[in-house]
Write a protein that holds these residues in place. Structure first.
Motif, short mmCIF file in Angstrom:
data_model
loop_
_atom_site.label_atom_id
_atom_site.label_comp_id
_atom_site.label_asym_id
_atom_site.label_seq_id
_atom_site.Cartn_x
_atom_site.Cartn_y
_atom_site.Cartn_z
N GLY A 121 6.32 8.91 14.45
CA GLY A 121 5.73 9.51 13.26
C GLY A 121 6.17 8.78 12.01
N ALA A 122 5.78 9.32 10.90
CA ALA A 122 6.15 8.75 9.61
C ALA A 122 6.35 9.89 8.62
CB ALA A 122 5.07 7.79 9.10
N CYS A 123 7.32 9.71 7.77
CA CYS A 123 7.60 10.69 6.74
C CYS A 123 6.44 10.70 5.73
CB CYS A 123 8.91 10.32 6.05
SG CYS A 123 9.28 11.28 4.59
N SER A 124 6.03 11.88 5.30
CA SER A 124 4.91 11.97 4.36
C SER A 124 5.20 11.22 3.06
CB SER A 124 4.55 13.42 4.08
OG SER A 124 5.64 14.10 3.49
N GLN A 125 6.46 11.21 2.64
CA GLN A 125 6.82 10.50 1.42
C GLN A 125 6.62 8.99 1.61
OE1 GLN A 125 10.79 11.40 0.14
NE2 GLN A 125 10.45 10.62 -1.92
N ALA A 126 6.95 8.46 2.77
CA ALA A 126 6.71 7.05 3.06
C ALA A 126 5.22 6.74 3.03
CB ALA A 126 7.31 6.66 4.41
N LEU A 127 4.43 7.62 3.61
CA LEU A 127 2.97 7.44 3.60
C LEU A 127 2.42 7.42 2.18
CD1 LEU A 127 1.98 9.80 6.56
CD2 LEU A 127 2.13 7.31 6.61
N MET A 128 2.90 8.33 1.36
CA MET A 128 2.41 8.43 -0.02
C MET A 128 2.81 7.23 -0.88
SD MET A 128 0.52 11.07 -0.06
CE MET A 128 0.25 11.19 -1.81
N ASN A 129 3.97 6.64 -0.58
CA ASN A 129 4.46 5.52 -1.38
C ASN A 129 3.92 4.17 -0.92
OD1 ASN A 129 5.90 7.32 -2.88
ND2 ASN A 129 7.92 6.65 -2.20
N ALA A 130 3.29 4.14 0.23
CA ALA A 130 2.79 2.88 0.78
C ALA A 130 1.43 2.52 0.18
CB ALA A 130 2.66 3.00 2.30
N ASP A 131 1.15 1.22 0.21
CA ASP A 131 -0.17 0.74 -0.19
C ASP A 131 -1.15 0.82 0.97
OD1 ASP A 131 0.41 -0.29 -2.93
OD2 ASP A 131 1.82 -1.55 -1.81
N LEU A 132 -0.58 0.82 2.18
CA LEU A 132 -1.39 0.72 3.39
C LEU A 132 -0.65 1.43 4.51
CD1 LEU A 132 -3.74 -1.00 4.81
CD2 LEU A 132 -1.98 -2.66 5.25
N ILE A 133 -1.40 2.01 5.43
CA ILE A 133 -0.82 2.66 6.61
C ILE A 133 -1.37 1.97 7.84
CG2 ILE A 133 -0.62 4.81 7.92
CD1 ILE A 133 -1.14 6.24 5.16
N SER A 134 -0.49 1.62 8.76
CA SER A 134 -0.90 0.97 10.00
C SER A 134 -0.42 1.80 11.18
CB SER A 134 -0.32 -0.45 10.08
OG SER A 134 -0.77 -1.10 11.23
N LEU A 135 -1.20 1.83 12.25
CA LEU A 135 -0.85 2.62 13.43
C LEU A 135 0.06 1.91 14.40
CD1 LEU A 135 -4.24 4.40 14.16
CD2 LEU A 135 -2.23 5.30 12.99
N HIS A 136 0.33 0.63 14.18
CA HIS A 136 1.25 -0.10 15.05
C HIS A 136 1.81 -1.30 14.29
CE1 HIS A 136 2.92 -2.24 18.49
NE2 HIS A 136 2.84 -1.09 19.15
N ILE A 137 3.07 -1.61 14.53
CA ILE A 137 3.71 -2.72 13.84
C ILE A 137 3.00 -4.04 14.12
CG2 ILE A 137 5.45 -3.05 15.65
CD1 ILE A 137 5.84 -3.69 11.84
N CYS A 138 2.53 -4.25 15.33
CA CYS A 138 1.84 -5.51 15.63
C CYS A 138 0.57 -5.66 14.81
CB CYS A 138 1.56 -5.63 17.12
SG CYS A 138 3.07 -5.88 18.10
N ASP A 139 -0.15 -4.56 14.60
CA ASP A 139 -1.33 -4.61 13.75
C ASP A 139 -0.95 -4.94 12.31
OD1 ASP A 139 -2.88 -3.84 15.95
OD2 ASP A 139 -2.73 -1.72 15.44
N ALA A 140 0.13 -4.36 11.83
CA ALA A 140 0.58 -4.63 10.46
C ALA A 140 1.01 -6.08 10.30
CB ALA A 140 1.72 -3.69 10.09
N LEU A 141 1.76 -6.60 11.26
CA LEU A 141 2.18 -8.01 11.20
C LEU A 141 0.98 -8.94 11.29
CD1 LEU A 141 5.38 -7.79 13.43
CD2 LEU A 141 5.27 -7.90 10.92
N ASP A 142 -0.01 -8.56 12.09
CA ASP A 142 -1.24 -9.37 12.19
C ASP A 142 -1.96 -9.46 10.84
OD1 ASP A 142 -0.82 -9.92 14.86
OD2 ASP A 142 -2.25 -8.40 15.58
N LEU A 143 -1.87 -8.41 10.04
CA LEU A 143 -2.48 -8.46 8.71
C LEU A 143 -1.86 -9.55 7.84
CD1 LEU A 143 -2.91 -4.68 7.89
CD2 LEU A 143 -4.73 -6.33 8.37
N LEU A 144 -0.57 -9.82 8.03
CA LEU A 144 0.08 -10.90 7.28
C LEU A 144 -0.29 -12.26 7.87
CD1 LEU A 144 3.61 -9.38 6.64
CD2 LEU A 144 1.65 -9.49 5.09
N LEU A 145 -0.51 -12.30 9.16
CA LEU A 145 -0.91 -13.57 9.79
C LEU A 145 -2.35 -13.92 9.44
CD1 LEU A 145 0.81 -13.01 13.24
CD2 LEU A 145 1.44 -14.72 11.52
N ASN A 146 -3.17 -12.92 9.17
CA ASN A 146 -4.58 -13.10 8.80
C ASN A 146 -4.89 -12.20 7.60
OD1 ASN A 146 -5.32 -14.79 11.15
ND2 ASN A 146 -4.74 -12.94 12.26
N PRO A 147 -4.51 -12.62 6.39
CA PRO A 147 -4.56 -11.74 5.21
C PRO A 147 -5.95 -11.26 4.79
CG PRO A 147 -3.18 -13.65 4.78
CD PRO A 147 -3.83 -13.88 6.09
#
Length: 156
Positions: A121-147
């Motif tokens: 899960g994720a803390c609601s405060q972390a979700l609110m402070n983020a620019d983006l929410i990803s459902l898996h770390i690999c997906d999030a890292l892929d966004l940096l590999l392919n911006p």
């Protein structure tokens, strides 16, 4: 360095990737499949930092051999410690990823903050402070590999 321009969001000149460990890169202290290869690729362009309380005492062993810095923070004021670490790197040059309450301030301060919402899960405060929410770390890292994916999500 990763450099790209997101319409309405602005130019991003990232030099650092700051990552929480458990709940972000790992579940129950165990590094998730697919993370190692992505971190190896990103380390060619970014300085990678894993900042953690190391709840399970497994970070050093799990990350052995990876081109990154491990920063272990003591109990108490962990959110402030993570925020201060991001600021010390130059927050405008940081992409940060995390899921916990103690990640919320670093996600807010980083140029791009990504909340990771996996099994823990994720803390609601972390979700609110983020620019983006990803459902898996690999997906999030892929966004940096392919911006272009980041651009599509964050553009105005």
């Amino acid at each position: 360095m990763l450099v790209f321009d997101i319409p309405g969001f602005g130019k991003v000149e990232a030099q650092h990737l700051v990552l929480d460990y458990n709940g972000t890169l790992a579940e129950n202290g165990q590094l998730l499949d697919g993370v190692t290869s992505r971190l190896d690729q990103l380390a060619k362009r970014l300085s990678i930092h894993v900042i953690t309380a190391d709840t399970f005492g497994s970070v050093a062993k799990a990350l052995t051999g990876l081109p990154l810095h491990i920063v272990t923070i003591p109990p108490g004021n962990q959110g402030v410690a993570k925020k201060n670490y991001v600021e010390s790197l130059g927050q405008a040059q940081v992409v940060a990823m995390g899921n916990g309450r103690n990640d919320a301030l670093m996600l807010e301060k980083a140029r791009i903050g990504v909340a990771i919402l996996m099994k823990e899960g994720a803390c609601s405060q972390a979700l609110m402070n983020a620019d983006l929410i990803s459902l898996h770390i690999c997906d999030a890292l892929d966004l940096l590999l392919n911006p272009l994916g980041l651009t599509a999500t964050l553009r105005e």
